[in-house]
Design an enzyme around this catalytic site. Structure first.
Site, PDB file in Angstrom:
ATOM      1  N   HIS A 260       0.827  -1.305   0.042  1.00  0.00           N
ATOM      2  CA  HIS A 260      -0.040   0.002  -0.186  1.00  0.00           C
ATOM      3  C   HIS A 260       0.879   1.145   0.082  1.00  0.00           C
ATOM      4  O   HIS A 260       0.124   2.368   0.003  1.00  0.00           O
ATOM      5  CB  HIS A 260      -0.995   0.009   1.254  1.00  0.00           C
ATOM      6  CG  HIS A 260      -0.406   0.066   2.493  1.00  0.00           C
ATOM      7  ND1 HIS A 260      -1.013  -0.208   3.745  1.00  0.00           N
ATOM      8  CD2 HIS A 260       0.893   0.368   2.974  1.00  0.00           C
ATOM      9  CE1 HIS A 260      -0.007  -0.437   4.588  1.00  0.00           C
ATOM     10  NE2 HIS A 260       1.107   0.236   4.332  1.00  0.00           N
TER      11      HIS A 260
ATOM     12  N   LYS B 142       7.593 -12.713  18.295  1.00  0.00           N
ATOM     13  CA  LYS B 142       6.836 -11.783  19.451  1.00  0.00           C
ATOM     14  C   LYS B 142       5.355 -12.438  19.535  1.00  0.00           C
ATOM     15  O   LYS B 142       4.717 -11.847  20.386  1.00  0.00           O
ATOM     16  CB  LYS B 142       6.819 -10.270  18.932  1.00  0.00           C
ATOM     17  CG  LYS B 142       8.314  -9.708  19.065  1.00  0.00           C
ATOM     18  CD  LYS B 142       8.172  -8.289  18.470  1.00  0.00           C
ATOM     19  CE  LYS B 142       9.675  -7.954  18.386  1.00  0.00           C
ATOM     20  NZ  LYS B 142      10.850  -8.536  17.884  1.00  0.00           N
TER      21      LYS B 142
ATOM     22  N   VAL C  95      15.604  -9.471  12.103  1.00  0.00           N
ATOM     23  CA  VAL C  95      16.523  -9.465  10.947  1.00  0.00           C
ATOM     24  C   VAL C  95      17.252  -8.350  11.339  1.00  0.00           C
ATOM     25  O   VAL C  95      16.923  -7.314  11.586  1.00  0.00           O
ATOM     26  CB  VAL C  95      15.744  -9.475   9.672  1.00  0.00           C
ATOM     27  CG1 VAL C  95      15.120 -10.997   9.569  1.00  0.00           C
ATOM     28  CG2 VAL C  95      14.841  -8.621   9.330  1.00  0.00           C
TER      29      VAL C  95
END
Length: 513
Positions: A199, A299, A338
């Site tokens: 988007h 998480k 990462v």
């Protein structure tokens, strides 16, 4: 070659080494590594003739030290020759040794820095380089992530993604850190079409332009690249676009993922990460035989943050749909942080170090799992081909790393001394953060697969009824006539989610909107 000749090539004067090969006003290029990758780069540089000239190779192979490859001399060993080099302003070193250890790369880099090379580039540590498709466009200036942590798991990338040959592949969040790297590596898979979905027009524009440049320079195979600006949160749009794109494989990397930011915007986190995933899954029902891989995060384990909770629910939704589906293979791949992703601590630490510090760390005991973006992407692509529907996979992350240790390594990378040149400031954990993350919760067990770096996780004992939860959350994320007063009520949203996920942090003073 005689011993005398070997010594001559190892120990000859710096002026001879520095002036090797023909001169070029654009500067001299020294290629560290005379193997296939280095030779491929040298030929491309010589053919284009606009970047400078290759002065010499530097290598440790006694069998080629003292020889010439296409008229370019080979000097060595590397550790003996680098101190003899006298670089000028435009001179460049390219480390073309994709199969050596990080410790060796670090050693060579520090030697080049001591010789005051202003430009030091490296070929990325990716399996397609080892397989012989090195191109100059793939080189980039060396970065801290090239020197930190363990050596990544190597897989035969071309073989691993052969299942994508001739397929239409959709990458959601293609402009993000993981999505863009998936897109780069997918160039080598022989896909017929690559749909870059997102988007944010700027990020999609950037990866679209980069992939077209890579193709132009001969990287990978031909694939039609199609940028798609769209919104996962819009169910009507997803129902419209998916049957028209007809994707065979979907890598769902799109997510709102900044933990503190999502604590302040919890409704949008749930609307995008959970409902967006549901809209994609619903639309994909029309594509019989399609595969979907959800990119998840550590998480989700006993989540305390809205981001972790929204991704945990997305996991649960994908796994339950995957178990039910007879037409599609739908799975989850979960991993930790990462290095170098947008908004991660590595770019932040770099800015802080280069402005003189201090380096801010939330807590002296904070630690995280880390892997490089290319390693994570290659393992996700591998799992997408070998995984089965309704299954959760995790990537082997090694041992968690102390954030302070990571910061100290970065400070030294940039030539400073921790606590002397650059100081630390401990600022306290941010909203939603834990001191340490885990890859599995207490109700999960993992087992090795036959594929290095990929583990299979058993089904959770206590599954969340995501469909029921989404029914409760619907009027909070999408305005309804029946419950208009609930729309975007963040306090109510957290209260509802805590019934299903009690580990989610509660804020007594959280505003209603």
């Amino acid at each position: 070659m005689s011993d005398a000749e070997s010594i001559r090539y190892r120990k000859q004067g710096s002026s001879e080494v520095s002036s090797s090969h023909h001169e070029n006003p654009k500067g001299r290029i020294y290629i560290i590594g005379a193997g296939f990758a280095g030779q491929t780069l040298a030929r491309e540089i010589e053919r284009k003739g606009i970047f400078g000239n290759v002065a010499s190779y530097l290598d440790d192979n006694n069998e080629i030290i003292g020889s010439h490859i296409d008229a370019i001399p080979v000097f060595g060993p590397v550790n003996d020759i680098i101190p003899m080099l006298e670089p000028r302003g435009d001179d460049m070193a390219i480390i073309a040794m994709p199969s050596v250890s990080r410790d060796r790369i670090r050693e060579i880099f520090l030697q080049l820095k001591r010789q005051q090379f202003s430009t030091i580039k490296i070929l990325p540590d990716m399996e397609q380089i080892i397989e012989g498709t090195a191109h100059l466009v793939q080189t980039r200036e060396i970065d801290p992530q090239d020197l930190l942590l363990r050596k990544p798991v190597q897989i035969g990338l071309k073989e691993s993604i052969s299942y994508l040959r001739g397929k239409r592949v959709l990458i959601t969040g293609a402009g993000g850190s993981i999505g863009s790297e998936l897109s780069r590596q997918l160039l080598h898979g022989g896909a017929s079409r690559l749909y870059l979905f997102g988007h944010g027009e700027n990020s999609i524009y950037e990866i679209d332009r980069e992939l077209r440049l890579l193709q132009q320079e001969g990287v990978g195979e031909k694939a039609t690249i199609v940028p798609v600006i769209g919104e996962l949160q819009d169910p009507d749009y997803m129902d419209f676009i998916i049957p028209r794109l007809k994707p065979d494989v979907v890598f769902h990397a799109a997510a709102y993922k900044h933990v503190p930011m999502m604590e302040h915007n919890p409704v949008m986190a749930v609307k995008n990460n959970l409902f967006g995933t549901a809209h994609l899954l619903n639309a994909l029902k029309s594509q019989s035989g399609a595969r979907l891989v959800l990119i998840s995060t550590d998480k989700v384990v006993e989540p305390t943050s809205i981001y972790g909770a929204s991704k945990r629910l997305a996991e649960e939704l994908v796994l339950s749909r995957g178990e039910e589906s007879r037409n599609n293979d739908i799975m989850v791949v979960r991993f930790g942080n990462v290095l170098g992703s947008r908004g991660s601590i590595v770019p932040l630490f770099k800015k802080q170090i280069l402005t003189g510090g201090p380096v801010t760390i939330t807590h002296p005991e904070m630690r995280r799992f880390f892997m490089t973006i290319p390693e994570a992407a290659s393992l996700v692509l591998k799992a997408g081909g070998v995984g089965t529907g309704g299954t959760l996979y995790t990537l082997e992350m090694g041992e968690p790393v102390m954030i302070r240790d990571l910061a100290e390594q970065m400070i030294r990378f940039y030539g400073f001394e921790p606590d002397k040149d650059i100081t630390f400031e401990f600022i306290g954990a941010r909203p939603g953060e834990k001191l340490e993350e885990r890859l599995h919760d207490d109700g999960e067990t993992s087992e090795l697969t036959e594929f290095p770096g990929i583990q299979r996780v058993s089904a959770r004992e206590n599954r969340v009824d995501v469909e029921a939860l989404m029914t409760e959350l619907q009027p909070l994320c999408y305005r309804s006539r029946e419950f208009p007063e609930q729309y975007r009520n963040r306090r109510l949203l957290r209260s509802i989610m805590r019934k299903y996920l009690p580990s989610l942090k509660e804020y007594p003073d959280e505003p209603e909107f």
